[in-house]
Design an enzyme around this catalytic site. Sequence first.
Site, PDB file in Angstrom:
ATOM      1  N   GLY A   1       0.773  -1.235   0.000  1.00  0.00           N
ATOM      2  CA  GLY A   1       0.000   0.000   0.000  1.00  0.00           C
ATOM      3  C   GLY A   1       0.802   1.282   0.000  1.00  0.00           C
ATOM      4  O   GLY A   1       0.348   2.302   0.505  1.00  0.00           O
TER       5      GLY A   1
ATOM      6  N   ASN B   1      -6.059   2.691 -12.857  1.00  0.00           N
ATOM      7  CA  ASN B   1      -5.069   1.730 -12.364  1.00  0.00           C
ATOM      8  C   ASN B   1      -3.674   2.323 -12.513  1.00  0.00           C
ATOM      9  O   ASN B   1      -3.411   3.066 -13.458  1.00  0.00           O
ATOM     10  CB  ASN B   1      -5.181   0.439 -13.192  1.00  0.00           C
TER      11      ASN B   1
ATOM     12  N   HIS C   1       0.166   1.162 -13.214  1.00  0.00           N
ATOM     13  CA  HIS C   1       0.951   0.015 -13.685  1.00  0.00           C
ATOM     14  C   HIS C   1       2.428   0.424 -13.724  1.00  0.00           C
ATOM     15  O   HIS C   1       2.759   1.499 -14.232  1.00  0.00           O
ATOM     16  CB  HIS C   1       0.475  -0.431 -15.082  1.00  0.00           C
TER      17      HIS C   1
HETATM   18  C1  GAR Z   1       2.969  -1.115  -7.506  1.00  0.00           C
HETATM   19  O1  GAR Z   1       4.257  -1.097  -8.039  1.00  0.00           O
HETATM   20  C2  GAR Z   1       1.939  -1.096  -8.610  1.00  0.00           C
HETATM   21  O2  GAR Z   1       2.322  -0.323  -9.700  1.00  0.00           O
HETATM   22  C3  GAR Z   1       1.881  -2.556  -8.959  1.00  0.00           C
HETATM   23  O3  GAR Z   1       1.909  -3.217  -7.710  1.00  0.00           O
HETATM   24  C4  GAR Z   1       2.679  -2.442  -6.794  1.00  0.00           C
HETATM   25  C5  GAR Z   1       1.885  -2.250  -5.523  1.00  0.00           C
HETATM   26  O4  GAR Z   1       2.669  -1.641  -4.513  1.00  0.00           O
HETATM   27  N1  GAR Z   1       0.711  -2.877  -9.738  1.00  0.00           N
HETATM   28  C6  GAR Z   1       0.704  -3.775 -10.734  1.00  0.00           C
HETATM   29  O5  GAR Z   1       1.669  -4.432 -11.040  1.00  0.00           O
HETATM   30  C7  GAR Z   1      -0.628  -3.900 -11.461  1.00  0.00           C
HETATM   31  N2  GAR Z   1      -0.460  -4.644 -12.677  1.00  0.00           N
HETATM   32  P1  GAR Z   1       1.999  -0.901  -3.284  1.00  0.00           P
HETATM   33  O6  GAR Z   1       1.040  -1.897  -2.635  1.00  0.00           O
HETATM   34  O7  GAR Z   1       3.159  -0.583  -2.373  1.00  0.00           O
HETATM   35  O8  GAR Z   1       1.296   0.336  -3.776  1.00  0.00           O
END
Ligand code: GAR
Length: 198
Positions: free
Chosen positions: A12, A108, A110
């Site tokens: 998060g 979203n 990415h």
């Molecule tokens: C982030 O890097 C986000 O961009 C990625 O997951 C991570 C979540 O980190 N999302 C994806 O890969 C979606 N395809 P967080 O929980 O610390 O925000």
Amino acid sequence: MLNIVVCVSGGGTNLQAIIDGVESGTIRNTNIAGVISNNAGAYALERAQNAGIPAFCVSPKDFSNRREFNEAFLKKLEELNPDLIVLAGFLVILPEKMIQVYRDRIINIHPSLIPSFCGTGYYGLKVHEAALQRGVKITGATVHYVDEGTDTGRIIMQKAVEIQEGDTPEILQRRVMEQAEWIILPKAIDEIAMAHQK
Ligand code: GAR
């Protein structure tokens, strides 16, 4: 006020960037109505609670099939009545009905420059592993609207990040977060919230 719901699965840090943005005023005209996680152990839920934001877990593990989970998830969203749903590291395939009901109201983040390193199977660290393996010199992050495809919706904002000698997937992931994700996701929400006000 733009009422947003943030959907999360893990640490998060992007949620934290949104919370901080709302608190500091860099994200204007926005209220975080709630945070939903599919994962009861997600640290993101604690971040929400620490900020006094209603936090909910709707886990597929608590339902006997996907249809029941989808219904419960949609019901929770409906209760929170969002103008915008923000997927911030939400690693769940969205119910088709959700995309129909909230068309053009789901965004979203990415961790690559779409259309590179995106689509089925590209999430989290896997994206950075693939970028390093391919030997690209520049990567980054993308905020986009969500449609029926995987990472195919209209692009809202992108920011490039340089790859450096000796990068590991973990080091690169952190740099992409710091230099791109935590900047463009709050900025995109602010822009949508300001347009919503008009
Ligand atoms: C982030 O890097 C986000 O961009 C990625 O997951 C991570 C979540 O980190 N999302 C994806 O890969 C979606 N395809 P967080 O929980 O610390 O925000």
